[in-house]
Design a protein around this motif. Structure first.
Motif, PDB file in Angstrom:
ATOM      1  N   LEU A 194      -8.045   1.885  -1.199  1.00  0.00           N
ATOM      2  CA  LEU A 194      -7.631   1.521   0.166  1.00  0.00           C
ATOM      3  C   LEU A 194      -8.228   0.187   0.596  1.00  0.00           C
ATOM      4  CD1 LEU A 194      -7.768   4.910   2.085  1.00  0.00           C
ATOM      5  CD2 LEU A 194      -5.774   3.448   1.781  1.00  0.00           C
ATOM      6  N   THR A 195      -9.386  -0.154  -0.001  1.00  0.00           N
ATOM      7  CA  THR A 195     -10.020  -1.428   0.383  1.00  0.00           C
ATOM      8  C   THR A 195      -9.197  -2.620  -0.103  1.00  0.00           C
ATOM      9  OG1 THR A 195     -11.367  -1.324  -1.598  1.00  0.00           O
ATOM     10  CG2 THR A 195     -12.359  -0.495   0.424  1.00  0.00           C
ATOM     11  N   LEU A 196      -8.273  -2.364  -1.045  1.00  0.00           N
ATOM     12  CA  LEU A 196      -7.397  -3.448  -1.497  1.00  0.00           C
ATOM     13  C   LEU A 196      -6.481  -3.920  -0.372  1.00  0.00           C
ATOM     14  CD1 LEU A 196      -6.418  -2.076  -5.017  1.00  0.00           C
ATOM     15  CD2 LEU A 196      -7.799  -4.102  -4.549  1.00  0.00           C
ATOM     16  N   PHE A 197      -6.279  -3.025   0.598  1.00  0.00           N
ATOM     17  CA  PHE A 197      -5.477  -3.420   1.754  1.00  0.00           C
ATOM     18  C   PHE A 197      -6.428  -3.907   2.854  1.00  0.00           C
ATOM     19  CE2 PHE A 197      -3.118  -1.949   5.711  1.00  0.00           C
ATOM     20  CZ  PHE A 197      -2.341  -3.085   5.773  1.00  0.00           C
ATOM     21  N   ASP A 198      -6.743  -5.199   2.792  1.00  0.00           N
ATOM     22  CA  ASP A 198      -7.663  -5.806   3.758  1.00  0.00           C
ATOM     23  C   ASP A 198      -6.822  -6.487   4.828  1.00  0.00           C
ATOM     24  OD1 ASP A 198      -9.451  -7.308   5.169  1.00  0.00           O
ATOM     25  OD2 ASP A 198     -10.052  -8.591   3.484  1.00  0.00           O
ATOM     26  N   TYR A 199      -6.517  -5.726   5.884  1.00  0.00           N
ATOM     27  CA  TYR A 199      -5.562  -6.256   6.863  1.00  0.00           C
ATOM     28  C   TYR A 199      -6.116  -7.403   7.698  1.00  0.00           C
ATOM     29  CZ  TYR A 199      -7.591  -1.915   8.817  1.00  0.00           C
ATOM     30  OH  TYR A 199      -8.420  -0.894   9.157  1.00  0.00           O
ATOM     31  N   LEU A 246       0.835  -1.208   0.000  1.00  0.00           N
ATOM     32  CA  LEU A 246       0.000   0.000   0.000  1.00  0.00           C
ATOM     33  C   LEU A 246       0.869   1.256   0.000  1.00  0.00           C
ATOM     34  CD1 LEU A 246      -2.841   1.394   0.349  1.00  0.00           C
ATOM     35  CD2 LEU A 246      -2.378   1.348   2.798  1.00  0.00           C
ATOM     36  N   TRP A 247       1.861   1.287   0.873  1.00  0.00           N
ATOM     37  CA  TRP A 247       2.767   2.447   0.938  1.00  0.00           C
ATOM     38  C   TRP A 247       3.419   2.705  -0.420  1.00  0.00           C
ATOM     39  CZ3 TRP A 247       5.979   1.160   5.993  1.00  0.00           C
ATOM     40  CH2 TRP A 247       5.148   1.352   7.111  1.00  0.00           C
ATOM     41  N   LEU A 248       3.887   1.623  -1.056  1.00  0.00           N
ATOM     42  CA  LEU A 248       4.567   1.782  -2.343  1.00  0.00           C
ATOM     43  C   LEU A 248       3.598   2.288  -3.413  1.00  0.00           C
ATOM     44  CD1 LEU A 248       6.888  -1.364  -2.328  1.00  0.00           C
ATOM     45  CD2 LEU A 248       7.587   1.019  -2.078  1.00  0.00           C
ATOM     46  N   ALA A 249       2.356   1.804  -3.347  1.00  0.00           N
ATOM     47  CA  ALA A 249       1.363   2.294  -4.312  1.00  0.00           C
ATOM     48  C   ALA A 249       1.090   3.776  -4.091  1.00  0.00           C
ATOM     49  CB  ALA A 249       0.072   1.483  -4.188  1.00  0.00           C
ATOM     50  N   MET A 250       1.024   4.191  -2.824  1.00  0.00           N
ATOM     51  CA  MET A 250       0.836   5.626  -2.535  1.00  0.00           C
ATOM     52  C   MET A 250       2.024   6.418  -3.065  1.00  0.00           C
ATOM     53  SD  MET A 250      -0.892   5.843   1.299  1.00  0.00           S
ATOM     54  CE  MET A 250       0.565   5.491   2.250  1.00  0.00           C
ATOM     55  N   ALA A 251       3.230   5.922  -2.799  1.00  0.00           N
ATOM     56  CA  ALA A 251       4.435   6.623  -3.243  1.00  0.00           C
ATOM     57  C   ALA A 251       4.481   6.694  -4.770  1.00  0.00           C
ATOM     58  CB  ALA A 251       5.678   5.914  -2.709  1.00  0.00           C
ATOM     59  N   ALA A 252       4.109   5.603  -5.431  1.00  0.00           N
ATOM     60  CA  ALA A 252       4.185   5.564  -6.892  1.00  0.00           C
ATOM     61  C   ALA A 252       3.218   6.564  -7.509  1.00  0.00           C
ATOM     62  CB  ALA A 252       3.891   4.153  -7.392  1.00  0.00           C
ATOM     63  N   LEU A 308      -2.064  -4.115  -5.323  1.00  0.00           N
ATOM     64  CA  LEU A 308      -1.393  -2.894  -4.867  1.00  0.00           C
ATOM     65  C   LEU A 308       0.081  -2.894  -5.286  1.00  0.00           C
ATOM     66  CD1 LEU A 308      -2.825  -2.347  -1.263  1.00  0.00           C
ATOM     67  CD2 LEU A 308      -3.122  -0.838  -3.235  1.00  0.00           C
ATOM     68  N   ALA A 309       0.740  -4.029  -5.080  1.00  0.00           N
ATOM     69  CA  ALA A 309       2.160  -4.112  -5.411  1.00  0.00           C
ATOM     70  C   ALA A 309       2.387  -3.948  -6.917  1.00  0.00           C
ATOM     71  CB  ALA A 309       2.736  -5.448  -4.935  1.00  0.00           C
ATOM     72  N   VAL A 310       1.524  -4.619  -7.703  1.00  0.00           N
ATOM     73  CA  VAL A 310       1.661  -4.513  -9.160  1.00  0.00           C
ATOM     74  C   VAL A 310       1.382  -3.082  -9.616  1.00  0.00           C
ATOM     75  CG1 VAL A 310       0.683  -5.261 -11.360  1.00  0.00           C
ATOM     76  CG2 VAL A 310       1.165  -6.948  -9.581  1.00  0.00           C
ATOM     77  N   SER A 311       0.354  -2.437  -9.029  1.00  0.00           N
ATOM     78  CA  SER A 311       0.076  -1.046  -9.392  1.00  0.00           C
ATOM     79  C   SER A 311       1.256  -0.158  -9.055  1.00  0.00           C
ATOM     80  CB  SER A 311      -1.146  -0.489  -8.670  1.00  0.00           C
ATOM     81  OG  SER A 311      -2.079  -1.464  -8.402  1.00  0.00           O
ATOM     82  N   ALA A 312       1.897  -0.442  -7.909  1.00  0.00           N
ATOM     83  CA  ALA A 312       3.053   0.368  -7.530  1.00  0.00           C
ATOM     84  C   ALA A 312       4.119   0.288  -8.614  1.00  0.00           C
ATOM     85  CB  ALA A 312       3.608  -0.108  -6.188  1.00  0.00           C
ATOM     86  N   VAL A 313       4.417  -0.924  -9.061  1.00  0.00           N
ATOM     87  CA  VAL A 313       5.437  -1.098 -10.105  1.00  0.00           C
ATOM     88  C   VAL A 313       5.009  -0.386 -11.383  1.00  0.00           C
ATOM     89  CG1 VAL A 313       6.618  -2.778 -11.564  1.00  0.00           C
ATOM     90  CG2 VAL A 313       6.267  -3.263  -9.136  1.00  0.00           C
ATOM     91  N   ALA A 314       3.731  -0.561 -11.760  1.00  0.00           N
ATOM     92  CA  ALA A 314       3.229   0.054 -12.988  1.00  0.00           C
ATOM     93  C   ALA A 314       3.289   1.577 -12.900  1.00  0.00           C
ATOM     94  CB  ALA A 314       1.804  -0.413 -13.251  1.00  0.00           C
ATOM     95  N   LEU A 315       2.883   2.121 -11.762  1.00  0.00           N
ATOM     96  CA  LEU A 315       2.865   3.582 -11.615  1.00  0.00           C
ATOM     97  C   LEU A 315       4.285   4.155 -11.577  1.00  0.00           C
ATOM     98  CD1 LEU A 315      -0.020   3.881  -8.993  1.00  0.00           C
ATOM     99  CD2 LEU A 315      -0.075   4.778 -11.320  1.00  0.00           C
ATOM    100  N   PHE A 316       5.202   3.448 -10.911  1.00  0.00           N
ATOM    101  CA  PHE A 316       6.600   3.904 -10.912  1.00  0.00           C
ATOM    102  C   PHE A 316       7.159   3.879 -12.335  1.00  0.00           C
ATOM    103  CE2 PHE A 316       7.280   2.828  -6.196  1.00  0.00           C
ATOM    104  CZ  PHE A 316       7.449   4.151  -5.837  1.00  0.00           C
ATOM    105  N   THR A 317       6.832   2.824 -13.079  1.00  0.00           N
ATOM    106  CA  THR A 317       7.307   2.730 -14.458  1.00  0.00           C
ATOM    107  C   THR A 317       6.744   3.872 -15.294  1.00  0.00           C
ATOM    108  OG1 THR A 317       7.235   0.346 -14.162  1.00  0.00           O
ATOM    109  CG2 THR A 317       7.567   1.143 -16.406  1.00  0.00           C
ATOM    110  N   ALA A 318       5.451   4.142 -15.089  1.00  0.00           N
ATOM    111  CA  ALA A 318       4.829   5.255 -15.808  1.00  0.00           C
ATOM    112  C   ALA A 318       5.509   6.570 -15.449  1.00  0.00           C
ATOM    113  CB  ALA A 318       3.338   5.315 -15.478  1.00  0.00           C
ATOM    114  N   ALA A 319       5.829   6.736 -14.171  1.00  0.00           N
ATOM    115  CA  ALA A 319       6.483   7.971 -13.728  1.00  0.00           C
ATOM    116  C   ALA A 319       7.823   8.153 -14.441  1.00  0.00           C
ATOM    117  CB  ALA A 319       6.684   7.946 -12.213  1.00  0.00           C
ATOM    118  N   VAL A 320       8.608   7.079 -14.507  1.00  0.00           N
ATOM    119  CA  VAL A 320       9.918   7.161 -15.163  1.00  0.00           C
ATOM    120  C   VAL A 320       9.737   7.476 -16.652  1.00  0.00           C
ATOM    121  CG1 VAL A 320      11.990   5.877 -15.798  1.00  0.00           C
ATOM    122  CG2 VAL A 320      11.035   5.626 -13.521  1.00  0.00           C
TER     123      VAL A 320
END
Lengths: 265, 311
Positions: A221-226, A167-173, A243-255
């Motif tokens: 946020l509901t994707l993070f079902d603790y 979740l944190w990484l997705a927010m950061a991405a 969430l993890a895959v979105s983080a990678v995708a969003l970071f890639t998009a950012a670059v």
């Protein structure tokens, strides 16, 4: 990754990360020390006396085990929304400010590609967040073992915190993508950050009132079902993976955006 | 596009029909020029004329709308990281990492540039009498400029791009900068510097181009500039009547709005006649200055509309 830049930016992020970590440590210690089946009952009584307020911060489950207690009082708000503050500060420090002030010109006036520069910045934020997740896990385990030996389910906690890191990484991405997309500094910072603030507000509203189910269904946020992660529920693990895959995708998009756009620095 | 210029032949810097539009007439339009290897090229123009846009294009920060920019035969946008291996750059806006000390910043940049030898860096720090121990945030504009200059020159690059290099420097440091450019030129470096100050361009450059409102007005060799430049005299007469008498006799004398009894005269070549002619008038003050480059280019190309400040 460029080692020099990585070291410099990591060092520059140490102070603010340290403060956030200290606050988290304080709260983790406090919440865990408050666990006591009997006191839990009184906390639960308090919760029942003002259910909306507690529900807004994701604290609405009757708790019996230590991990449920922690999930209830730490994961709904403190370990998620509070870390967004750190994410925003870092996106600002690592990207927005360099572009806005023009110091990016110096970084690019070196034989380092834009992919490498942006990749290094992402490396810094990913390293800080990973370290923070490890630290949070260690603190939780440490406090739990010191105060209530044998009470905490380590494996469940590890799953939950892996999801938390996703979740944190997705927010950061998303904050990085917005930082790379907009040349206006305020838009660059607050499009990504504002979106997540909105998600947190949506979550607070939908937790209080069941009429807002739509809000819940479109809220990442509901994707993070603790709770689900703690019990090893498959759909909860699926959510964390998304969430993890979105983080990678969003970071890639950012670059990608960063390498293609005009930089008026 | 097929370009004959390879890495070691052809011009070091080449811009062909560059166009980059920012709306409202801002940007650069159809700019073309080339800087030969070992040449020092001055890029002159008022603020907002498009000098920085051109520099940013050469640095690969921005992509041209049309046309192309090449350094060592390589496309500036696509091969920007490779071009940087042998390039030094001074940005127009000095925005170093504020929170670092000068020394820490220079060390950081040296590492980013993979510079092994710090001798040249330390030489330059001493040359500009820079105290690098202070935080950049606390430095004056001139001191920050020195940090930027050390950074641009410390790797002894083949090609050096300098955007307004002497802004903020005091006269002593300006003249040190000029000596440094001459020294680098002897070393064989190709230098492109943008400026709105004539003196530094005159003393350092082999060739000069003038840009205005995004368009290249013209370019010429510095030797030709020297030949065609004229002196501008401001003559203050004892009274307005004398001034009017002079103005009637000399149609090219333009009365000055500031001083009631002053005129401005541009003189080329025949100074003897000018001085002897003046003897017939009662004069209280006489000042001379060289034509500014803007005035010269306006005189030579004559097509520029008035307006737009020089500073």
């Amino acid at each position: 990754m460029n080692k020099t830049l990585f070291a410099k930016e990591l060092r520059a992020s140490l102070f603010v990360s340290g403060i956030i970590a200290a606050v988290l440590a304080l709260y983790i210690g406090m919440i865990i020390s408050m666990f006591d089946p009997e006191l839990g009952e009184s906390l639960d009584a308090m919760m029942q006396s003002m259910p909306e307020v507690f529900a807004a911060f994701g604290m609405s489950t009757q708790t019996t085990t230590l991990i449920d207690f922690m999930l209830n009082y730490l994961y709904g708000f403190l370990l998620t929304a509070f870390v967004l503050v750190l994410v925003l500060i870092m996106a600002n420090k690592l990207m927005v400010r360099h572009l806005d002030r023009g110091s990016m010109a110096y970084l690019l006036a070196t034989p380092n590609s834009r992919v490498r520069i942006a990749g290094t910045m992402i490396g810094v934020v990913a390293t800080v967040l990973t370290a923070l997740a490890v630290l949070v896990t260690a603190l939780e385990m440490g406090f739990a073992e010191a105060l209530f030996p044998g009470e905490l389910d380590f494996e469940a906690l590890a799953w939950v915190n892996a999801g938390l890191l996703a979740l944190w990484l997705a927010m950061a991405a998303s904050c990085f993508l917005s930082a790379c997309l907009f040349s206006n500094a305020a838009a660059a910072l607050w499009t990504g950050g504002g979106l997540w603030i909105l998600f947190f507000l949506m979550q607070m509203v939908s937790q209080v009132d069941d009429d807002f189910e739509l809000l819940e269904s479109i809220n990442p946020l509901t994707l993070f079902d603790y709770y689900g992660l703690a019990t090893g529920d498959a759909s909860a693990i699926g959510g964390a993976v998304v969430l993890a895959v979105s983080a990678v995708a969003l970071f890639t998009a950012a670059v990608t955006v960063f390498t293609r756009r005009d930089l008026s620095v | 596009m097929n370009h004959p210029s390879g890495p070691e032949t052809g011009p070091a810097i080449e811009i062909c029909d560059l166009k980059k539009e920012y709306g409202k007439g801002r940007g650069v339009f159809d700019v073309s020029f080339a800087v030969e290897r070992g040449e020092t090229f001055g890029f002159l123009g008022p603020n907002g004329a498009g000098k920085t846009v051109t520099m940013r294009t050469l640095m690969g920060f921005i992509r041209p709308d049309e046309g192309d920019a090449r350094i060592n035969g390589l496309d500036c946008f696509r091969n920007r990281a490779r071009i940087q291996e042998r390039l030094g750059y001074l940005p127009g806006e000095i925005a170093c990492m504020d929170e670092m000390t000068g020394a820490a910043f220079l060390e950081f940049m040296a590492r980013m540039k993979k510079l092994r030898d710090r001798t040249r860096m330390n030489e330059l720090v001493e040359y500009f009498e820079l105290d690098p121990a202070r935080r950049i945030r606390k430095m004056s504009k001139g001191t920050k400029q020195k940090v930027g200059l050390v950074c641009a020159f410390m790797a002894s690059p083949d090609i050096i791009l300098l955007d307004e290099p002497t802004s903020g420097l005091d006269p002593l440091m300006q003249s040190r900068f000029i000596d440094l450019v001459l020294q680098e030129k002897r070393r064989g470096a190709t230098i492109l510097l943008s400026s709105h100050l004539f003196e530094e361009v005159e003393r350092t450059c082999d060739r000069v181009a003038f840009i205005r409102a995004g368009r290249l007005v013209g370019s010429m060799r510095m030797d030709d500039v020297r030949k065609s430049r004229k002196r501008v005299f401001v003559i203050t007469f004892a009274d307005a009547a004398t001034r009017d008498r002079y103005a009637r006799a000399h149609v090219d004398a333009s009365p000055q709005p500031q001083g009631a009894a002053s005129v401005e005269v541009t003189v080329a070549g025949n100074f003897d006649a000018f001085v002897k002619d003046l003897a017939a008038y009662d004069i209280v003050d006489l000042t001379a200055h060289e034509q500014t480059l803007e005035e010269l280019f306006m005189h030579l190309y004559g097509t520029m509309e008035k307006g737009g400040s020089h500073e």
